[in-house]
Motif scaffolding. Structure first.
Motif, PDB file in Angstrom:
ATOM      1  N   LEU A  96      26.115  43.041  52.104  1.00  0.00           N
ATOM      2  CA  LEU A  96      27.012  43.736  52.792  1.00  0.00           C
ATOM      3  C   LEU A  96      26.939  45.258  52.821  1.00  0.00           C
ATOM      4  O   LEU A  96      27.534  45.903  53.481  1.00  0.00           O
ATOM      5  CB  LEU A  96      28.350  43.744  51.795  1.00  0.00           C
ATOM      6  CG  LEU A  96      29.187  42.778  51.471  1.00  0.00           C
ATOM      7  CD1 LEU A  96      30.319  42.739  50.672  1.00  0.00           C
ATOM      8  CD2 LEU A  96      29.426  41.734  52.768  1.00  0.00           C
ATOM      9  N   LEU A 265      34.874  42.027  52.820  1.00  0.00           N
ATOM     10  CA  LEU A 265      33.983  42.087  53.926  1.00  0.00           C
ATOM     11  C   LEU A 265      33.262  41.035  54.063  1.00  0.00           C
ATOM     12  O   LEU A 265      32.613  40.703  55.218  1.00  0.00           O
ATOM     13  CB  LEU A 265      33.038  43.313  53.380  1.00  0.00           C
ATOM     14  CG  LEU A 265      33.418  44.995  53.207  1.00  0.00           C
ATOM     15  CD1 LEU A 265      32.573  45.786  52.325  1.00  0.00           C
ATOM     16  CD2 LEU A 265      33.899  45.427  54.731  1.00  0.00           C
ATOM     17  N   ASP A 305      35.473  51.211  51.419  1.00  0.00           N
ATOM     18  CA  ASP A 305      35.210  50.291  52.366  1.00  0.00           C
ATOM     19  C   ASP A 305      36.279  49.082  52.577  1.00  0.00           C
ATOM     20  O   ASP A 305      36.512  48.556  54.031  1.00  0.00           O
ATOM     21  CB  ASP A 305      33.976  49.529  51.794  1.00  0.00           C
ATOM     22  CG  ASP A 305      32.711  50.018  52.344  1.00  0.00           C
ATOM     23  OD1 ASP A 305      32.769  51.162  53.009  1.00  0.00           O
ATOM     24  OD2 ASP A 305      31.616  49.479  52.158  1.00  0.00           O
ATOM     25  N   ALA A 308      39.294  50.623  54.889  1.00  0.00           N
ATOM     26  CA  ALA A 308      38.577  50.551  56.241  1.00  0.00           C
ATOM     27  C   ALA A 308      38.566  49.122  56.721  1.00  0.00           C
ATOM     28  O   ALA A 308      39.066  49.054  58.073  1.00  0.00           O
ATOM     29  CB  ALA A 308      37.364  51.300  56.188  1.00  0.00           C
ATOM     30  N   TYR A 309      38.216  48.370  56.245  1.00  0.00           N
ATOM     31  CA  TYR A 309      38.103  47.048  56.757  1.00  0.00           C
ATOM     32  C   TYR A 309      39.644  46.431  57.090  1.00  0.00           C
ATOM     33  O   TYR A 309      39.886  45.801  58.171  1.00  0.00           O
ATOM     34  CB  TYR A 309      37.501  45.980  55.796  1.00  0.00           C
ATOM     35  CG  TYR A 309      37.066  44.690  56.435  1.00  0.00           C
ATOM     36  CD1 TYR A 309      36.122  44.707  57.655  1.00  0.00           C
ATOM     37  CD2 TYR A 309      37.217  43.509  56.132  1.00  0.00           C
ATOM     38  CE1 TYR A 309      35.579  43.448  58.066  1.00  0.00           C
ATOM     39  CE2 TYR A 309      36.998  42.312  56.790  1.00  0.00           C
ATOM     40  CZ  TYR A 309      36.012  42.358  57.714  1.00  0.00           C
ATOM     41  OH  TYR A 309      35.778  41.143  58.266  1.00  0.00           O
TER      42      TYR A 309
END
Lengths: 450, 450
Positions: A96, A265, A305, A308-309
């Motif tokens: 990732l 993710l 992260d 945001a995803y």
């Protein structure tokens, strides 16, 4: 059994007394029923203030479990869990990292590695102090990779094995860790009697890392985990019937594509929607005639992260719905309620199940779907999920990066003739039903005794 | 010789006549002088309108080169070059993808792959039509991976080899490509008599891909390239003397850390500055006493990623300078003029050269520095650069993701005693000087004849 998350969690009742409840999580669902009532001890981290209070009580017996909670320093646990387990090892094993930018191995990272070591040592100390002579110790997952090395010298009588529920990175990726850390991690793991993985592929990757970094060949075993038995119980519940009505209202008489995932993710949720968008763009016959029901729910939102995803997931859905929706049809329906009976209802009802992770240790959703689906639904499965190695023959292949291939897989699933659907669905069902968590547990025990 | 960029480029003179000029680029610098005057043909793509006009003239002899420019359709060339060569193969081989988000293999990507195939075919057609019987054909780099497969059946008399100036990705990464594309790429390469790489590591990774995807073992050879001879000529030029004065003004009597790079995601420029920031934070004795001269210049700005990275480089420098600068001292001096004599001057003058890529086929800057440095400067070199395999003994190791280790390497370099510096510098110099581009060319010829 030794794991970060245990089978019980605690809270205060109205009188301030500690009350044990069945804990959540996939491992507990799979392994819990097999351990319950056997007298085996389960050592786990205290995850809340009330858990920590229970830890003071030593061994707690409740709900058929004999548990020992460890009162690890909360800062240590948080750093080990967030920075090392979830933002380093998870990222590494699932590929990732945006490597030009992450990871940044700085002072804070090294402090977190020290914390990870201390957390592992707290587990090892407890096992060393309390395990009966010659006991089998089943250590679960990447949070506790170092326990094996810490036990080996002090308690050579113990038969400790480690099981990774994730993939394992290859030799190129392990180089992202500082050399000394990679050595420590792999030595910690090779000190177990054996390290287990869901598929041959992850076992091979681990072995390649050991050869490159340590110059030695590790002992490994492969043992794919199947879904917990309770998925069938849930499927038969009245809550699931309610869910099925809800799903029926969403789908109407349209074809139904389903996905069920944490917003993670590695699950490749955005590309799944983009492939659906491509399906609608390239094959107009599907407009108004298919609904994509996405049961995806927030996860690890402490990591930027993941936040945001989540936003990317939401904005992708919005954009696609704006492009195609009609007054009577919403192409993608998002439900982020994390309602398990409803998720199982969706698994009972799909025409096509999309499981397209960029990498996944196993992926139990694909197997649960195969077990409970009632419409000869087709599983569209990533070749990079561990489950592919078992289900690849009967599932339709998804290439996780290839939108055209993913759209083609959905189209193939939705247009497949009834006899092929039935044949594939039966094959998926039989493959999954043939392996229970008991097989997986027995194979760990066998590896420990080898 | 067959390469995307050739030894000549063309432009119109004042009378509208085509005028040949020596082309730019690393390959031409290394290989050009060896090919010049030998009568060997060099086939390359026309990169401008004037090049395309020259292509119409067939073989052009100028500057000692016998060149044949191919007038490839500009859209095809652009798609093949931007989308496949630079935004797919380069990313894959250097591990630059943020995999949860990129690549997205969509219709445009497949069109670009078709264009890549057509560009390769244009080269193969020309070689097939024009190469004398039994000729050796040296095909350069990842832009032309498929030429081997296209030649093998038509001209089995030719001895064609391929050389990769990049790293090669491992079997986990090659899975990012659609299966059929991975097969086509690797079959194209294995159809050469042999595939060459700068280090054993990249050759092994390529072989592992071939085993996993094709089930066969490829013929490979390893031949590290050294710097072009002209770096010493430039070092002796008056332009370089001017550069040296400029560098002297920048550094004053402070220690000088230098880096010379294209602004390229794989070069790890931002983490280099962050490590320098950590050095200043953790060892106050260096404040005011060291200058980091960064000769980094824009590259591939047609790709959004590269523009973004350039901004990150600039803002990182600003932030660090704001944090530490004094009225008489700027910690990091950026020069983005891409002035080669000035870069060579900086290489002559460094106390420490920072070369910390996350991955690099070879890295000639490290070798050029070793060759021309005049201060027993220390090379701080990433273990993930191909050059590490040759220079690892005498260079100081940099772990590209580890800021603390990188800062420690810089500190070690800047405080190293004169005798150790001299010894390491001599060892670096002798290792680099012992291998010229002629060795590299001869090894390609030997591989072709094996």
């Amino acid at each position: 059994v030794v794991s970060n998350r245990g089978p019980l969690s605690f809270r205060r009742d109205d009188h301030g007394a500690l009350e044990a409840r069945r804990g959540a999580g996939g491992l507990v669902s799979s392994l819990g029923p097999l351990v319950q009532g056997t007298g085996a001890s389960w050592i786990a981290a205290a995850l809340s203030e009330d858990d920590r209070a229970a830890a003071g009580a030593g061994v707690v017996e409740a709900e058929g479990f004999r548990t020992r909670m460890l009162a690890i320093d909360p800062d240590d646990h948080r750093m080990a869990y967030d920075v090392i387990s979830n933002a380093t090892l998870w990222y590494l094993h699932h590929g990732l990292y945006d490597l030009p930018r992450r990871p940044i191995i700085d002072g804070r990272w090294y402090e977190a590695w020290d914390a990870y070591r201390r957390v592992n040592k707290a587990f090892a100390d407890t096992v060393a102090a309390e395990a009966p002579n010659g006991a089998v110790v089943l250590v679960q997952d990447y949070h506790l990779a170092l326990v094996g090395g810490m036990l080996a010298a002090r308690r050579p009588d113990l038969a400790a094995v480690h099981f990774s529920h994730t993939p394992f990175c290859g030799p190129n990726s392990i180089r992202v860790l500082p050399e000394a850390v990679a050595v420590e991690l792999l030595r910690g793991m090779t000190a177990y009697r054996a390290c287990g993985f869901h598929t041959e592929r992850w076992a091979r990757a681990f072995a390649a890392c050991c050869r490159d970094v340590l110059g030695s060949e590790p002992a490994t075993f492969v043992s794919p985990l199947g879904p917990a038995d309770d998925v069938r119980e849930v499927a038969a519940s009245s809550a699931c019937e309610d869910g099925l009505r809800w799903v029926g209202n969403v789908a109407g008489d349209r074809k139904l594509v389903v996905r069920v995932d944490r917003i993670e993710l590695s699950k490749n949720i955005v590309r799944g929607f983009l492939a659906f968008d491509h399906l609608l763009a390239s094959r107009p016959e599907w407009r108004e005639h298919v609904v994509f029901l996405a049961l995806v729910y927030p996860s690890r939102e402490g990591l930027a992260d993941y936040l945001a995803y989540r936003n990317e997931v939401a904005s992708t859905i919005e954009r696609i719905n704006r492009r195609w929706a009609t007054p009577s049809w919403t192409p993608i329906v998002l439900d982020d309620s994390d309602d398990y009976p409803r998720s199982v209802a969706a698994l009972r009802a799909y025409d096509a199940l999309l499981v397209n992770p960029i990498k996944d240790g196993m992926n139990l959703v694909a197997k649960e779907g195969a077990l409970v689906n009632e419409r000869d639904g087709v599983v569209c499965l990533s070749r990079d999920a561990g489950a592919w190695d078992e289900l690849g023959g009967a599932a339709v292949e998804v290439h996780p990066y290839d939108l055209l291939a993913t759209a083609d897989a959905l189209h193939a699933a939705l247009t497949m003739g009834p006899s092929e659907r039935a044949q594939r669905a039966k094959s998926l069902h039989d493959t999954v039903a043939a392996r229970t968590p008991k097989h997986w547990l027995d194979e760990q025990l066998a590896a420990a005794h080898r």
